[in-house]
Design a protein around this motif. Structure first.
Motif, PDB file in Angstrom:
ATOM      1  N   LEU A   1      -3.317   3.291  10.405  1.00 22.44           N
ATOM      2  CA  LEU A   1      -4.211   2.873   9.393  1.00 22.44           C
ATOM      3  C   LEU A   1      -3.684   2.799   7.711  1.00 22.44           C
ATOM      4  N   LEU A   2      -3.424   1.769   7.234  1.00 24.59           N
ATOM      5  CA  LEU A   2      -2.731   1.910   5.948  1.00 24.59           C
ATOM      6  C   LEU A   2      -3.727   1.632   4.737  1.00 24.59           C
ATOM      7  N   ILE A   3      -4.256   2.572   3.922  1.00 27.50           N
ATOM      8  CA  ILE A   3      -5.207   2.502   2.983  1.00 27.50           C
ATOM      9  C   ILE A   3      -4.342   2.093   1.585  1.00 27.50           C
ATOM     10  N   LEU A   4      -4.693   0.982   0.914  1.00 27.38           N
ATOM     11  CA  LEU A   4      -4.037   0.646  -0.338  1.00 27.38           C
ATOM     12  C   LEU A   4      -5.282   0.499  -1.330  1.00 27.38           C
ATOM     13  N   ASP A   5      -5.282   1.631  -2.388  1.00 27.27           N
ATOM     14  CA  ASP A   5      -6.135   1.298  -3.437  1.00 27.27           C
ATOM     15  C   ASP A   5      -5.723   0.913  -4.746  1.00 27.27           C
ATOM     16  N   GLU A   6      -5.999  -0.189  -4.794  1.00 25.92           N
ATOM     17  CA  GLU A   6      -5.649  -1.231  -6.230  1.00 25.92           C
ATOM     18  C   GLU A   6      -4.144  -1.181  -6.400  1.00 25.92           C
ATOM     19  N   PRO A   7      -3.383  -1.493  -5.387  1.00 25.94           N
ATOM     20  CA  PRO A   7      -1.514  -1.183  -5.350  1.00 25.94           C
ATOM     21  C   PRO A   7      -1.092  -2.262  -6.299  1.00 25.94           C
ATOM     22  N   THR A   8      -1.869  -3.344  -6.924  1.00 25.98           N
ATOM     23  CA  THR A   8      -1.021  -4.458  -7.905  1.00 25.98           C
ATOM     24  C   THR A   8      -1.644  -4.281  -9.443  1.00 25.98           C
TER      25      THR A   8
END
Length: 309
Positions: free
Chosen positions: A153-160
């Motif tokens: 599971l990859l969690i991306l928090d506002e990556p951009t």
């Protein structure tokens, strides 16, 4: 892969997350869409085992997540909103350092670093210090660190946030590849276009509560929004509009000012037949435009405010 069960989190008098529940399947990209301050980052911290929820719990691959559950948290790759890289190290050195923290070593570490550099598009800059990178390149490196240990599971928090358009597009391309390879991805954003491009399903969150979830089509349909088709043409448009009205899936068809405006449940399912009716009645179609309802309209309907308020 991820099962979030009615989690809540309060900070003093502020209720940051309110009974939040959703699931993410392997190979699925699930987006939490909401404005800044909606509770997305707090929810991520609870899901990743960094914060203890006041109520509810989180399971990853069947294992309950706590702040002490080392094995279960090992299945998660977390990419925080704030970039966490060492500026004095090169891209390769950063990856090797964090890879060793994950328990990788030897040939496996070397191979994995090379693989990740390729995924994030930094192979040619592997020997450069991250202090020399743009904000977007450092964010890509940040994603690479989260990928090193092959998480489920990859969690991306506002990556951009705060990146240039080119780097933003590179990040989105990378996320698309990861979900296509079978990884479960949880993606938080306040950019509607990112959610529409990347996410198989979207949860709309505001004031810490999940307001609605589903595919983009399901969400827009749930509030009564319809696709709009505008056909510019010559000929007997009133008669053509009346005939188009009889197509299954057409809600309304009207003619005015040299064009026909069609409201439909699914524009793609009716467009060919509508054009055939106009042309078959001696009309000459000069242009066709299709406008689909977006998530901004859904958010406004559910919360009474714009997505970026």
């Amino acid at each position: 892969m991820l099962d979030v069960r009615a989690i809540s989190k309060r900070f003093g008098h502020v209720q940051a997350v309110r009974e939040l529940s959703f699931q993410v399947a392997p190979g699925e990209t699930y987006g939490l869409l909401g404005p800044n301050g909606a509770g997305k980052s707090t929810a991520i911290s609870v899901i990743a085992g960094l914060l203890v929820p006041d109520d509810g719990d989180v399971h990853v691959h069947g294992e309950r997540i706590t702040t002490r559950s080392t094995a279960a948290r090992g299945a998660i790759g977390l990419v925080p909103q704030e970039v966490a890289v060492y500026p004095d190290l090169t891209a390769r050195e950063n990856l090797r350092f964090f890879g060793r923290l994950y328990g990788l070593a030897g040939a496996d570490l070397d191979a994995r670093v090379d693989e990740v550099l390729e995924v994030i598009g930094l192979t040619e800059r592997a020997g450069d210090r991250s202090s020399e990178f743009s904000g977007g390149m450092n964010r890509r490196l940040n994603i690479g660190i989260g990928l090193l240990h092959r998480p489920q599971l990859l969690i991306l928090d506002e990556p951009t946030v705060g990146v240039d358009p080119q780097s933003r597009n590179a990040i989105l391309d990378s996320v698309e590849q990861l979900s296509g390879a079978g990884m479960a991805v949880l993606y938080t954003t306040h950019y509607m276009e990112e959610a529409e491009r990347l996410c198989d399903r979207i949860g709309i969150i505001d004031e810490g509560r999940l307001q609605a979830e589903g595919t983009r089509r399901e969400l827009t349909t749930s509030i009564g929004e319809r696709d709009t088709i505008r056909i510019e043409a010559s000929g007997h448009l009133e008669a053509a509009a009346l005939a188009i009205q009889g197509i299954d899936g057409v809600v309304e068809a009207t003619s005015a000012d040299g064009s026909i405006r069609v409201l439909a449940v699914d524009a793609g399912a009716v467009i060919a037949e509508a054009i055939a009716i106009v042309s078959g009645d001696g009309g000459n179609v000069s242009s066709v435009e299709i406008a689909q309802p977006d998530l901004e309209a859904v958010f406004l309907h559910l919360t009474g405010k714009a997505l970026r308020d």
